[in-house]
Design a protein around this motif. Structure first.
Motif, mmCIF file in Angstrom:
data_model
loop_
_atom_site.group_PDB
_atom_site.id
_atom_site.type_symbol
_atom_site.label_atom_id
_atom_site.label_comp_id
_atom_site.label_asym_id
_atom_site.label_seq_id
_atom_site.Cartn_x
_atom_site.Cartn_y
_atom_site.Cartn_z
ATOM 1 N N LYS A 199 -24.948 32.894 -5.812
ATOM 2 C CA LYS A 199 -26.493 32.884 -6.663
ATOM 3 C C LYS A 199 -27.723 32.747 -5.765
ATOM 4 C CE LYS A 199 -24.304 32.968 -10.583
ATOM 5 N NZ LYS A 199 -24.501 34.327 -11.515
ATOM 6 N N GLY A 200 -27.454 32.334 -4.365
ATOM 7 C CA GLY A 200 -28.630 32.430 -3.467
ATOM 8 C C GLY A 200 -28.188 31.994 -2.187
ATOM 9 N N ILE A 201 -29.003 32.339 -1.200
ATOM 10 C CA ILE A 201 -28.730 32.195 0.110
ATOM 11 C C ILE A 201 -30.188 31.722 0.761
ATOM 12 C CG2 ILE A 201 -28.348 33.139 2.630
ATOM 13 C CD1 ILE A 201 -26.522 35.133 1.090
ATOM 14 N N GLY A 202 -29.894 30.441 1.535
ATOM 15 C CA GLY A 202 -31.100 30.073 2.314
ATOM 16 C C GLY A 202 -31.169 30.009 3.720
ATOM 17 N N MET A 203 -32.032 30.078 4.650
ATOM 18 C CA MET A 203 -31.809 30.216 5.889
ATOM 19 C C MET A 203 -32.701 29.782 6.606
ATOM 20 S SD MET A 203 -30.735 33.583 8.361
ATOM 21 C CE MET A 203 -30.283 33.663 9.821
ATOM 22 N N GLY A 204 -32.498 28.665 7.570
ATOM 23 C CA GLY A 204 -33.374 28.202 8.306
ATOM 24 C C GLY A 204 -33.414 29.026 9.634
ATOM 25 N N VAL A 205 -34.672 29.175 10.425
ATOM 26 C CA VAL A 205 -34.590 29.917 11.603
ATOM 27 C C VAL A 205 -35.597 29.304 12.595
ATOM 28 C CG1 VAL A 205 -34.136 32.024 10.636
ATOM 29 C CG2 VAL A 205 -36.746 31.540 10.916
ATOM 30 N N PRO A 206 -35.225 29.510 13.881
ATOM 31 C CA PRO A 206 -36.033 28.724 14.946
ATOM 32 C C PRO A 206 -37.265 29.528 15.427
ATOM 33 C CG PRO A 206 -34.037 29.561 15.854
ATOM 34 C CD PRO A 206 -33.954 29.913 14.607
ATOM 35 N N GLY A 207 -38.179 29.327 14.679
ATOM 36 C CA GLY A 207 -39.234 30.098 15.113
ATOM 37 C C GLY A 207 -40.294 30.623 13.778
ATOM 38 N N LEU A 208 -40.936 31.657 14.229
ATOM 39 C CA LEU A 208 -41.954 31.921 12.774
ATOM 40 C C LEU A 208 -41.328 33.087 12.074
ATOM 41 C CD1 LEU A 208 -44.958 31.925 11.903
ATOM 42 C CD2 LEU A 208 -45.574 33.622 13.767
ATOM 43 N N VAL A 209 -41.559 32.869 10.930
ATOM 44 C CA VAL A 209 -40.767 33.851 9.836
ATOM 45 C C VAL A 209 -42.073 34.039 8.809
ATOM 46 C CG1 VAL A 209 -40.115 31.771 8.417
ATOM 47 C CG2 VAL A 209 -38.978 34.169 8.265
ATOM 48 N N LEU A 234 -36.942 30.343 6.160
ATOM 49 C CA LEU A 234 -38.126 29.306 6.453
ATOM 50 C C LEU A 234 -37.740 28.890 7.719
ATOM 51 C CD1 LEU A 234 -40.284 27.696 5.003
ATOM 52 C CD2 LEU A 234 -38.802 25.970 4.300
ATOM 53 N N ASN A 235 -38.913 28.578 8.410
ATOM 54 C CA ASN A 235 -38.842 27.765 9.857
ATOM 55 C C ASN A 235 -37.798 26.531 9.826
ATOM 56 O OD1 ASN A 235 -39.835 25.028 11.184
ATOM 57 N ND2 ASN A 235 -40.204 27.057 12.656
ATOM 58 N N ASP A 236 -36.932 26.384 10.951
ATOM 59 C CA ASP A 236 -35.847 25.556 10.762
ATOM 60 C C ASP A 236 -36.379 23.921 10.451
ATOM 61 O OD1 ASP A 236 -37.243 25.493 13.239
ATOM 62 O OD2 ASP A 236 -35.086 25.379 14.444
ATOM 63 N N VAL A 237 -37.450 23.546 11.060
ATOM 64 C CA VAL A 237 -37.827 22.338 11.008
ATOM 65 C C VAL A 237 -38.337 22.212 9.555
ATOM 66 C CG1 VAL A 237 -39.265 20.159 12.043
ATOM 67 C CG2 VAL A 237 -38.238 22.041 13.445
ATOM 68 N N ARG A 238 -39.144 23.027 9.127
ATOM 69 C CA ARG A 238 -39.405 22.755 7.609
ATOM 70 C C ARG A 238 -38.301 22.870 6.566
ATOM 71 N NH1 ARG A 238 -43.029 23.219 11.163
ATOM 72 N NH2 ARG A 238 -43.452 25.467 11.226
ATOM 73 N N THR A 239 -37.271 23.626 7.037
ATOM 74 C CA THR A 239 -35.927 23.662 6.378
ATOM 75 C C THR A 239 -35.559 22.275 6.293
ATOM 76 O OG1 THR A 239 -35.570 25.989 6.833
ATOM 77 C CG2 THR A 239 -33.808 24.618 6.083
ATOM 78 N N ALA A 240 -35.475 21.602 7.433
ATOM 79 C CA ALA A 240 -34.767 20.250 7.739
ATOM 80 C C ALA A 240 -35.724 19.188 6.944
ATOM 81 C CB ALA A 240 -34.820 19.901 9.238
ATOM 82 N N ASP A 283 -27.302 17.301 10.284
ATOM 83 C CA ASP A 283 -27.209 17.993 9.121
ATOM 84 C C ASP A 283 -28.544 18.252 8.276
ATOM 85 O OD1 ASP A 283 -24.326 18.291 9.439
ATOM 86 O OD2 ASP A 283 -23.882 16.446 8.442
ATOM 87 N N ALA A 284 -29.604 17.728 8.536
ATOM 88 C CA ALA A 284 -30.694 17.919 7.810
ATOM 89 C C ALA A 284 -31.065 19.496 7.582
ATOM 90 C CB ALA A 284 -31.753 17.212 8.600
ATOM 91 N N GLY A 285 -31.126 20.422 8.762
ATOM 92 C CA GLY A 285 -31.211 21.713 8.727
ATOM 93 C C GLY A 285 -30.366 22.558 7.600
ATOM 94 N N LEU A 286 -29.098 22.207 7.820
ATOM 95 C CA LEU A 286 -28.130 22.883 6.955
ATOM 96 C C LEU A 286 -28.233 22.607 5.676
ATOM 97 C CD1 LEU A 286 -25.691 24.656 6.625
ATOM 98 C CD2 LEU A 286 -24.100 22.980 7.248
#
Length: 327
Positions: free
Chosen positions: A71-81, A118-124, A313-316
Motif C-alpha cells: 500500500k505504500g513505500i517510505g524512504m529516508g535518504v542521506p541528503g537533499l531530496v 524524505l531526508n533521513d534525519v527528518r525521517t528519523a 531504529d528511528a530512521g527505519l
C-alpha cells in the motif's frame, strides 16, 4: 492464501552510505520482516535501487504477502531530496551523489503503490514522533538532535514535522556556535557539528591520548587511535579527568545549540538520538544545565531533555510512518 496477506502492508527504507535497512510492517507500524542490503559494493543508483527492489520482493515472500498488494513505500535518504517528486538532489556520501535520480518514480513503477522520500534525519524525527517520544504525546512540540558522524536534526511543532519549502528545515547541527570557528562540511565555520559530533569528540580524545594526558583511554584502546570513540572515552572518563572535561565541553556546546532552539521554539522536549547519545547522563545533564542557565526569558523546568528510546531504529521506523502516511 494466508490471512495475513489480506492485511495492508507497508515498506520502510532507511538508506545510508554503507547500507540500506528495509522492513515490511502493518498499519500499526509493527515490523513483520526486516533485512539489510549493502550500498558499499557499488553505491551507484541503478544497482542499489535494484538491490532494494529484490529485497522488498524477498521480504514480501517471507511475510506471505503478495508484492502487488503493498500500500505504500517510505524512504529516508542521506541528503537533499525533492519531497514533491521524490527525486534525490544531492546525497554527499554516495557515489555520483545521486543527482536528479527519480527514485520514487522508479519504485512506484515496479510496485504500483505510492512512494515518498524524505531526508533521513527528518525521517528519523517522524519516527520519534510516531513511535518514540511523540507516541504518548502526539500533539507535542520537540526538537530532535541526531548525533553521530555529523549532527542532524528535526523540528516537530504541534505534532507535525516541520519541513519547510525544500524539506530541509531542522538542520540543527549547522547553527553557528563559534564565529570564525573550524570549517564545516556544509561550507560554514563554527557549526555545532564541528564541536559536538562523534568525530569532533573522538578527535579530542585522540589528541589527549597521544599527548599522554589520557592513560586510562590508552589502556582501554591499547593505544590504537582507531579504537578511540565516544563510547571508549565515556568508559575512560571516570579515571581520565581531561577526557571527562572533553565530553562535558562537547555536551555544553550541544546544550548551547539546544538552548537556542528552546528560545526560538519553546518545545516540550529536546530529544537526543544517534550513536553519541550513548554517552547518557554526562551528555543529558550538561544539555539540561545549559538550557536552564542560558534561557532566562521563561521557565524551562518543564522542558524534558531525554535520549531517544528508538536508538538506531528511528530512521527505519520513520520510513514506515512515511509509507503509511503516503497510502
Amino acid at each position: 492464501m494466508a490471512e495475513s496477506s489480506s492485511q495492508p502492508r507497508f515498506v520502510g527504507i532507511d538508506l545510508g552510505g554503507t547500507s540500506a535497512k528495509i522492513a515490511i510492517a502493518d498499519r500499526a507500524g509493527h515490523v513483520m520482516q526486516q533485512a539489510t542490503v549493502s550500498t558499499q559494493a557499488d553505491g551507484r543508483p541503478t544497482p542499489v535501487i535494484e538491490s532494494i527492489r529484490n529485497q522488498i520482493r524477498q521480504l514480501c515472500d517471507q511475510a506471505d504477502h503478495p508484492v502487488e498488494q503493498l500500500k505504500g513505500i517510505g524512504m529516508g535518504v542521506p541528503g537533499l531530496v525533492d519531497i514533491v517528486t521524490g527525486t534525490t538532489k544531492f546525497l554527499p556520501n554516495l557515489p555520483t551523489q545521486w543527482r536528479d535520480i527519480e527514485v520514487a518514480e522508479q519504485l512506484a513503477d515496479t510496485f504500483r503503490c505510492p512512494v515518498k522520500l524524505l531526508n533521513d534525519v527528518r525521517t528519523a524525527t517522524l519516527g520519534e514522533l510516531r513511535f518514540g517520544y511523540g507516541r504518548s504525546t502526539p500533539e507535542a512540540t520537540f526538537a530532535f538532535f541526531s548525533i553521530g558522524t555529523g549532527i542532524g536534526g528535526g523540528l516537530v511543532i504541534d505534532g507535525k514535522v516541520h519541513l519547510g519549502r525544500l524539506g530541509a528545515a531542522g538542520e540543527l547541527g549547522h547553527q553557528t556556535i563559534v564565529p570564525d570557528g573550524l570549517p564545516c562540511g556544509c561550507g560554514n565555520r563554527g557549526c555545532l557539528e564541528t564541536l559536538a559530533s562523534g568525530p569532533a569528540i573522538t578527535a579530542e580524545g585522540i589528541r589527549l591520548m597521544l599527548s599522554g594526558l589520557a592513560p586510562k583511554l590508552r589502556e582501554l584502546t591499547d593505544g590504537h587511535c582507531d579504537r578511540v570513540n565516544p563510547e571508549t572515552m565515556a568508559e575512560a572518563a571516570d579515571d581520565d579527568t581531561l577526557v571527562d572535561e572533553a565530553i562535558r565541553r562537547a555536551a555544553a556546546f550541544l546544550g548551547i545549540g539546544a538552548a537556542n532552539v528552546v528560545s526560538m521554539v519553546h518545545p516540550d522536549a529536546i530529544v537526543v538520538g544517534g550513536g553519541v547519545s550513548l554517552l547518557g547522563d554526562r551528555l543529558i545533564n550538561e544539555v539540561r544545565n545549559q538550557i536552564q542557565t542560558r534561557v532566562r526569558m521563561f521557565p524551562t523546568d518543564q522542558i524534558e531533555v531525554i535520549c531517544s528510546t528508538l536508538s538506531a531504529d528511528a530512521g527505519l521506523r520513520g520510513a514506515i510512518a512515511l509509507a503509511i502516511d503516503s497510502a
